[in-house]
Design a protein around this motif. Structure first.
Motif, PDB file in Angstrom:
ATOM      1  N   MET A  53      61.049  27.612  15.512  1.00 53.25           N
ATOM      2  CA  MET A  53      60.934  28.280  16.801  1.00 53.25           C
ATOM      3  C   MET A  53      59.628  27.922  17.491  1.00 53.25           C
ATOM      4  O   MET A  53      58.584  27.797  16.854  1.00 53.25           O
ATOM      5  CB  MET A  53      61.038  29.802  16.612  1.00 53.25           C
ATOM      6  N   SER A  55      58.459  29.868  20.000  1.00 50.68           N
ATOM      7  CA  SER A  55      57.823  31.117  20.405  1.00 50.68           C
ATOM      8  C   SER A  55      57.300  31.860  19.178  1.00 50.68           C
ATOM      9  O   SER A  55      57.929  31.879  18.116  1.00 50.68           O
ATOM     10  CB  SER A  55      58.809  31.995  21.182  1.00 50.68           C
ATOM     11  N   ARG A  57      56.468  34.516  16.441  1.00 51.33           N
ATOM     12  CA  ARG A  57      57.341  35.539  15.870  1.00 51.33           C
ATOM     13  C   ARG A  57      57.077  36.930  16.443  1.00 51.33           C
ATOM     14  O   ARG A  57      58.010  37.687  16.730  1.00 51.33           O
ATOM     15  CB  ARG A  57      57.172  35.589  14.335  1.00 51.33           C
ATOM     16  N   SER A  60      58.995  37.425  19.548  1.00 48.24           N
ATOM     17  CA  SER A  60      60.360  36.906  19.585  1.00 48.24           C
ATOM     18  C   SER A  60      61.417  37.822  18.991  1.00 48.24           C
ATOM     19  O   SER A  60      62.581  37.435  18.897  1.00 48.24           O
ATOM     20  CB  SER A  60      60.410  35.550  18.863  1.00 48.24           C
ATOM     21  N   SER A 209      52.352  30.873  23.598  1.00 47.15           N
ATOM     22  CA  SER A 209      53.471  31.804  23.792  1.00 47.15           C
ATOM     23  C   SER A 209      53.104  32.912  24.761  1.00 47.15           C
ATOM     24  O   SER A 209      53.897  33.284  25.632  1.00 47.15           O
ATOM     25  CB  SER A 209      53.896  32.401  22.452  1.00 47.15           C
ATOM     26  N   GLN A 213      54.784  33.696  28.619  1.00 48.41           N
ATOM     27  CA  GLN A 213      55.329  34.979  29.065  1.00 48.41           C
ATOM     28  C   GLN A 213      54.630  35.468  30.327  1.00 48.41           C
ATOM     29  O   GLN A 213      55.260  36.035  31.227  1.00 48.41           O
ATOM     30  CB  GLN A 213      55.209  36.021  27.953  1.00 48.41           C
ATOM     31  N   GLY A 357      60.994  29.387  26.046  1.00 51.19           N
ATOM     32  CA  GLY A 357      60.460  30.560  25.382  1.00 51.19           C
ATOM     33  C   GLY A 357      61.463  31.674  25.529  1.00 51.19           C
ATOM     34  O   GLY A 357      61.133  32.814  25.851  1.00 51.19           O
ATOM     35  N   LEU A 359      63.526  33.529  23.615  1.00 53.15           N
ATOM     36  CA  LEU A 359      63.621  34.748  22.825  1.00 53.15           C
ATOM     37  C   LEU A 359      62.711  35.855  23.346  1.00 53.15           C
ATOM     38  O   LEU A 359      63.152  37.005  23.476  1.00 53.15           O
ATOM     39  CB  LEU A 359      63.350  34.446  21.347  1.00 53.15           C
ATOM     40  N   PRO A 360      61.442  35.584  23.655  1.00 51.42           N
ATOM     41  CA  PRO A 360      60.628  36.655  24.243  1.00 51.42           C
ATOM     42  C   PRO A 360      61.196  37.175  25.557  1.00 51.42           C
ATOM     43  O   PRO A 360      61.080  38.372  25.859  1.00 51.42           O
ATOM     44  CB  PRO A 360      59.267  35.980  24.450  1.00 51.42           C
TER      45      PRO A 360
END
Length: 388
Positions: A53, A55, A57, A60, A209, A213, A357, A359-360
């Motif tokens: 991944m 992003s 953890r 995420s 990351s 965001q 990115g 998942l976030p």
């Protein structure tokens, strides 16, 4: 009024769709999920096992369940699949598998989702089929007559078949970088990467990351983001022109606007491999001529294998193209999260934000969609963080 017309319908049972299902259940609703495959998170099952991944953890996790710390800061594909299996078990969603969506229509103030299993009416529909549904291959002249081996990166699983072979990877996105580095490390006789437009490359870090965001969910103007991303690239890598890697010509958001898909990548070994000669950089591909791959500038090469890491597309035109809701190029929706288009009230989109990115983004947008559909109280950033 039938029960089905009041249930929100979620198209896609991947991480994005399941995240929305969780937040809607928290709000007291009973969503129905539709997926054309036999299992949830089918795309993740198809990714190459070495995928890691991008992003962090800690950013995420999906709503309601944290990604375990045992997976490390950058979970692997199988780590995430283990997490999603538990997520589905706890959520216990109502999913209609092997059901194809043919079209979504607006009729009499409601939506009608036309599927292979019949028509389903609903006040609210969430589209969460994912950014990466349809492999994209440029219309290269002569490709059909190429005498070497050709595959799209979506079909790549392991580097073992390429040991001792001359490999050309086309495209400098995260997947292309992973494949080129893996092929070189596994013992390919030669690995080259074709780069037409050098993207902004970032080092893998929590800061990257967090910055991603802030770009997507904060008030930062795109012009500033472009300047900062170009500056970060220069500060991290310096001048790479002697290795065939020109400086990026446009920042992250400018590249996204031009191409309609991700622009920028996390470097996981490309720059060191180029510097030590393990991977060679060549110009963009212009076409094919039997055994030859034609390059910009009039040169050509003869690789045994060409792996096109040229991206994937959402593939929503087939059931949403008539609604004037998708942007071109790329076919992504013009709205995200809790927003809806004025002419399409109650139609929401989850999992299509760029730059990457995803998942976030999914936790943030799932909360926003639940607020919009259920009219629940506003979730603060603290609420989102606690849910992780």
């Amino acid at each position: 009024m039938s029960e089905s017309s009041e249930r929100p319908i979620i198209i896609g049972a991947g991480p994005g769709g399941l995240a929305v299902a969780w937040t809607l259940k928290e709000a007291g609703l009973n969503p129905l999920l539709i997926d054309r495959e036999k299992i949830a998170c089918s795309s993740w099952h198809g990714y190459y096992p070495s995928l890691r991944m991008n992003s962090w953890r800690r950013l995420s996790s999906l709503p309601g369940m944290r990604l375990a710390s045992e997976f490390g800061p950058w979970p692997m594909r199988n780590d995430f699949l283990t997490y999603m299996k538990k997520y589905v078990e706890v959520l216990n969603p109502d999913i209609r598998y092997e059901t194809e969506v043919h079209q979504v229509d607006r009729e009499a103030g409601r939506w009608v989702v036309r599927t292979s299993g019949g028509d389903l009416p609903a006040r609210n529909v969430v589209v969460a089929t994912g950014l990466h549904r349809k492999p994209f291959v440029p219309d290269w002249p002569g490709l059909e007559g190429f005498e070497g081996e050709f595959l799209h990166a979506r079909s790549y699983t392991l580097p073992d078949p390429y040991v001792g072979k001359d490999v050309l990877v086309v495209g400098c996105g995260p997947t292309g970088i992973d494949i080129a580095v893996a092929a070189a490390n596994a013992g390919a006789s030669r690995v080259r990467m074709s780069i037409r437009n050098m993207p902004v490359l970032f080092k893998l870090s929590p800061t990257t990351s967090l910055l991603c965001q802030a770009i997507k969910h904060g008030p930062l103007p795109h012009a500033l983001v472009n300047r900062v991303s170009l500056l970060m690239h220069k500060m991290q890598w310096g001048d790479l022109s002697s290795y065939g890697l020109a400086a990026p010509k446009e920042g992250t958001m400018a590249g996204v606007a031009r191409s309609g898909h991700s622009y920028g990548a996390i470097d996981r070994g490309l720059i060191p491999a180029v510097r030590d000669g393990t991977i060679e950089v060549v110009p963009g591909v212009t076409g094919f001529d039997q055994k030859d791959v034609l390059l910009e500038g009039g040169t050509s090469i003869k690789p045994d294998v060409v792996i096109a890491s040229t991206g994937q597309r959402p593939d929503m035109e087939r059931f949403l193209g008539h609604l004037d809701i998708l942007a071109q190029p790329g076919g992504r929706p013009v709205v995200h999260g809790g927003q809806t288009a004025p002419h399409a009230p109650g139609l929401y989109f989850q999992g299509y934000r760029l730059p990457p990115g995803q998942l976030p983004d999914m936790a943030v947008d799932a909360r926003a969609i639940a607020r919009a559909i259920a009219g629940t109280r506003r979730f603060s950033l603290a609420d989102v963080l606690r849910s992780r």
